[in-house]
Design a protein around this motif. Structure first.
Motif, PDB file in Angstrom:
ATOM      1  N   VAL A  82       4.746   0.941  -1.685  1.00 51.57           N
ATOM      2  CA  VAL A  82       5.830   0.187  -1.067  1.00 51.57           C
ATOM      3  C   VAL A  82       5.937  -1.230  -1.614  1.00 51.57           C
ATOM      4  CG1 VAL A  82       4.378  -0.547   0.893  1.00 51.57           C
ATOM      5  CG2 VAL A  82       6.871  -0.454   1.148  1.00 51.57           C
ATOM      6  N   TRP A  83       4.791  -1.854  -1.923  1.00 54.78           N
ATOM      7  CA  TRP A  83       4.858  -3.238  -2.399  1.00 54.78           C
ATOM      8  C   TRP A  83       5.546  -3.316  -3.757  1.00 54.78           C
ATOM      9  CZ3 TRP A  83       2.557  -4.066  -7.072  1.00 54.78           C
ATOM     10  CH2 TRP A  83       1.524  -3.198  -7.462  1.00 54.78           C
ATOM     11  N   MET A  84       5.357  -2.277  -4.594  1.00 54.58           N
ATOM     12  CA  MET A  84       5.998  -2.258  -5.909  1.00 54.58           C
ATOM     13  C   MET A  84       7.505  -2.018  -5.769  1.00 54.58           C
ATOM     14  SD  MET A  84       5.491  -2.552  -9.156  1.00 54.58           S
ATOM     15  CE  MET A  84       5.128  -1.832 -10.751  1.00 54.58           C
TER      16      MET A  84
ATOM     17  N   TYR B  31       9.650  -5.279  -7.545  1.00 59.71           N
ATOM     18  CA  TYR B  31       9.732  -5.333  -9.004  1.00 59.71           C
ATOM     19  C   TYR B  31      10.935  -4.572  -9.528  1.00 59.71           C
ATOM     20  CZ  TYR B  31       8.720  -5.795 -13.883  1.00 59.71           C
ATOM     21  OH  TYR B  31       8.837  -6.121 -15.220  1.00 59.71           O
ATOM     22  N   ASP B  32      11.822  -5.309 -10.174  1.00 60.55           N
ATOM     23  CA  ASP B  32      13.035  -4.762 -10.770  1.00 60.55           C
ATOM     24  C   ASP B  32      13.505  -5.741 -11.844  1.00 60.55           C
ATOM     25  OD1 ASP B  32      13.993  -6.893  -9.273  1.00 60.55           O
ATOM     26  OD2 ASP B  32      15.115  -5.663  -7.850  1.00 60.55           O
ATOM     27  N   GLN B  33      14.743  -5.559 -12.321  1.00 59.78           N
ATOM     28  CA  GLN B  33      15.269  -6.431 -13.359  1.00 59.78           C
ATOM     29  C   GLN B  33      15.312  -7.890 -12.902  1.00 59.78           C
ATOM     30  OE1 GLN B  33      16.280  -5.562 -16.673  1.00 59.78           O
ATOM     31  NE2 GLN B  33      16.096  -7.795 -16.786  1.00 59.78           N
ATOM     32  N   ALA B  34      15.643  -8.113 -11.643  1.00 57.54           N
ATOM     33  CA  ALA B  34      15.721  -9.486 -11.132  1.00 57.54           C
ATOM     34  C   ALA B  34      14.365 -10.181 -11.197  1.00 57.54           C
ATOM     35  CB  ALA B  34      16.250  -9.484  -9.698  1.00 57.54           C
TER      36      ALA B  34
ATOM     37  N   PRO C  67       5.432   3.463 -16.813  1.00 55.13           N
ATOM     38  CA  PRO C  67       5.938   2.304 -17.553  1.00 55.13           C
ATOM     39  C   PRO C  67       6.351   1.127 -16.666  1.00 55.13           C
ATOM     40  CG  PRO C  67       6.943   4.333 -18.362  1.00 55.13           C
ATOM     41  CD  PRO C  67       6.200   4.688 -17.112  1.00 55.13           C
ATOM     42  N   LEU C  68       6.663   1.383 -15.384  1.00 53.65           N
ATOM     43  CA  LEU C  68       7.058   0.267 -14.523  1.00 53.65           C
ATOM     44  C   LEU C  68       5.873  -0.657 -14.268  1.00 53.65           C
ATOM     45  CD1 LEU C  68       9.681  -0.710 -13.175  1.00 53.65           C
ATOM     46  CD2 LEU C  68       8.780   0.213 -11.023  1.00 53.65           C
ATOM     47  N   PHE C  69       4.683  -0.080 -14.080  1.00 54.25           N
ATOM     48  CA  PHE C  69       3.490  -0.915 -13.941  1.00 54.25           C
ATOM     49  C   PHE C  69       3.207  -1.646 -15.249  1.00 54.25           C
ATOM     50  CE2 PHE C  69       2.810   1.586 -10.158  1.00 54.25           C
ATOM     51  CZ  PHE C  69       2.122   0.733  -9.310  1.00 54.25           C
TER      52      PHE C  69
ATOM     53  N   LEU D 204     -13.014  -4.402  -1.782  1.00 56.66           N
ATOM     54  CA  LEU D 204     -12.415  -3.303  -1.019  1.00 56.66           C
ATOM     55  C   LEU D 204     -11.690  -2.328  -1.942  1.00 56.66           C
ATOM     56  CD1 LEU D 204     -11.037  -5.408   1.958  1.00 56.66           C
ATOM     57  CD2 LEU D 204     -12.861  -3.690   2.097  1.00 56.66           C
ATOM     58  N   ALA D 205     -11.002  -2.862  -2.943  1.00 59.21           N
ATOM     59  CA  ALA D 205     -10.280  -2.003  -3.876  1.00 59.21           C
ATOM     60  C   ALA D 205     -11.234  -1.106  -4.649  1.00 59.21           C
ATOM     61  CB  ALA D 205      -9.445  -2.849  -4.835  1.00 59.21           C
ATOM     62  N   GLU D 206     -12.390  -1.644  -5.032  1.00 57.03           N
ATOM     63  CA  GLU D 206     -13.381  -0.823  -5.734  1.00 57.03           C
ATOM     64  C   GLU D 206     -13.857   0.313  -4.853  1.00 57.03           C
ATOM     65  OE1 GLU D 206     -14.424  -0.754  -8.881  1.00 57.03           O
ATOM     66  OE2 GLU D 206     -12.856  -2.243  -9.242  1.00 57.03           O
ATOM     67  N   MET D 207     -14.059   0.044  -3.569  1.00 54.35           N
ATOM     68  CA  MET D 207     -14.511   1.098  -2.659  1.00 54.35           C
ATOM     69  C   MET D 207     -13.425   2.145  -2.441  1.00 54.35           C
ATOM     70  SD  MET D 207     -16.964  -0.727   0.194  1.00 54.35           S
ATOM     71  CE  MET D 207     -15.983  -2.182   0.542  1.00 54.35           C
ATOM     72  N   SER D 208     -12.164   1.735  -2.563  1.00 52.90           N
ATOM     73  CA  SER D 208     -11.077   2.691  -2.369  1.00 52.90           C
ATOM     74  C   SER D 208     -10.896   3.594  -3.584  1.00 52.90           C
ATOM     75  CB  SER D 208      -9.764   1.946  -2.101  1.00 52.90           C
ATOM     76  OG  SER D 208      -9.197   1.442  -3.298  1.00 52.90           O
ATOM     77  N   GLY D 209     -11.160   3.041  -4.772  1.00 50.72           N
ATOM     78  CA  GLY D 209     -10.940   3.790  -5.999  1.00 50.72           C
ATOM     79  C   GLY D 209      -9.479   3.957  -6.368  1.00 50.72           C
ATOM     80  N   GLU D 210      -8.565   3.261  -5.680  1.00 48.25           N
ATOM     81  CA  GLU D 210      -7.129   3.428  -5.929  1.00 48.25           C
ATOM     82  C   GLU D 210      -6.658   2.474  -7.019  1.00 48.25           C
ATOM     83  OE1 GLU D 210      -3.234   2.287  -3.526  1.00 48.25           O
ATOM     84  OE2 GLU D 210      -4.299   3.954  -2.563  1.00 48.25           O
ATOM     85  N   GLN D 211      -6.055   3.023  -8.057  1.00 51.69           N
ATOM     86  CA  GLN D 211      -5.623   2.222  -9.210  1.00 51.69           C
ATOM     87  C   GLN D 211      -4.519   1.235  -8.860  1.00 51.69           C
ATOM     88  OE1 GLN D 211      -5.692   3.008 -13.175  1.00 51.69           O
ATOM     89  NE2 GLN D 211      -7.845   3.050 -12.609  1.00 51.69           N
ATOM     90  N   ALA D 212      -3.555   1.667  -8.064  1.00 52.94           N
ATOM     91  CA  ALA D 212      -2.396   0.804  -7.796  1.00 52.94           C
ATOM     92  C   ALA D 212      -2.804  -0.483  -7.093  1.00 52.94           C
ATOM     93  CB  ALA D 212      -1.357   1.553  -6.970  1.00 52.94           C
TER      94      ALA D 212
END
Length: 330
Positions: A210-212, A216-219, A165-167, A118-126
């Motif tokens: 939203v999931w990121m 994802y943070d210092q904790a 850089p966060l990714f 599904l991700a390949e069909m979407s083409g969305e990197q994230a």
């Protein structure tokens, strides 16, 4: 009989075609995508509260199917279609993560394959990054570090990680956790150092999914470091990261709080501090201790290690009495 079946089949096909023509008049738009994104945010929130539950996996799977069914319910621009595939991939990746967190690894592999397509069909990197990064975690948890490195490298080598850089930081932090599982202390230290540097370069104002933003943070970086150094047997460093994680963990990260607290108790016990370790383990909420598969297993291992290393101590008695209350009806 064969002729009647044949004619009946033609009639059914004509009826289906007529229905399809009727539904094709609907025009899909970004408002449909926005509604799915709201449901996705709810799934992410449920995961952070409860984690690993079968009902989260099932809800996410059903919403992935809903997103795909929406594709066939009307016309849409390429942007809308790509966004619907990305939504379906996001839901399927959440089902995958719930399966990993609940130790249902065969189900996780099935969700992974569907999410990747599904991700390949979407083409969305994230969303591609999320799925391949989760794949690395899946292989790490199943004792396949070579596959874990390979999967995580797919995520880390995406153009997205050079732009944000966060990714890059998340990919490196998960790489550090894999180095820990592979018993490579130098690789773990290097990866976590690079992950920390990348996090410091990240612009908090950048637009991210939203999931990121939710986790994802210092904790989370410290949580992954805790896991790695615990696996490496560097218990003092593990304890340091455990305390730092708990000091900055956001309130909605209920599942992560229980996992980090349990790992911290292990790190303290391994340093010959049974009383402190038991006091830490007692802080794990009962619902997480009894309903989250990973936490339950880690606490069982904690109890076994406590009895083996501190037999006859007050800590063993305290822990035994505490565990007994889990089985007492309310």
């Amino acid at each position: 009989m064969k002729r009647r079946n044949f004619v009946g089949g033609i009639a059914a096909a004509v009826a289906m075609a007529s229905t399809a023509r009727g539904t094709a008049r609907r025009r899909l738009g970004m408002s449909d995508v926005d509604r799915l994104q709201q449901r996705f945010a709810e799934i992410v929130a449920s995961d952070h509260r409860h984690g690993g539950q079968l009902d989260i996996e099932q809800r996410a799977s059903a919403l992935a199917d809903q997103a795909l069914n929406l594709q066939n319910s009307g016309g849409a621009t390429q942007r809308v279609r790509s966004s619907l595939y990305a939504s379906a991939a996001a839901f399927r990746s959440s089902a995958m993560w719930a399966s990993i967190d609940g130790r249902r690894f065969e189900a996780a592999k099935t969700h992974m394959r569907e999410a990747q397509a599904l991700a390949e069909m979407s083409g969305e990197q994230a969303i591609k990054f999320r799925i391949w990064s989760h794949a690395g975690t899946l292989y790490r948890h199943t004792g396949r570090p070579a596959d874990a490195f390979a999967a995580n490298d797919v995520a880390r080598n995406m153009h997205l990680t050079r732009r944000d850089p966060l990714f890059a930081s998340l990919g490196l932090a998960r790489q550090g956790a894999i180095h820990g599982a592979a018993q490579d202390p130098a690789g773990a230290r290097r990866a976590f150092g690079q992950a920390q540097d990348a996090m410091l370069r990240a612009d908090p104002a950048d637009d991210r999914p939203v999931w990121m933003l939710a986790f994802y943070d210092q904790a989370e970086l410290d949580s992954l470091a805790l896991s790695a150094y615990l696996a490496l047997g560097d218990f003092a460093t593990a304890e340091f990261h455990g305390h730092r994680c708990l000091s900055t963990l956001r309130p909605h990260m209920v599942r992560s709080h229980a996992i980090t607290t349990t790992r911290l108790a292990h790190a303290q016990l391994a340093q010959g501090m049974p009383e402190a370790a038991t006091a830490t383990a007692l802080k794990v909420p009962v619902d997480a201790a009894t309903q989250h598969v990973r936490v339950t297993r880690m606490l069982q291992e904690f109890g076994a290690a406590l009895r083996a290393t501190a037999a006859g101590s007050s800590a063993v008695q305290t822990w035994a009495e505490h565990v007994a209350t889990w089985r007492t009806p309310a």
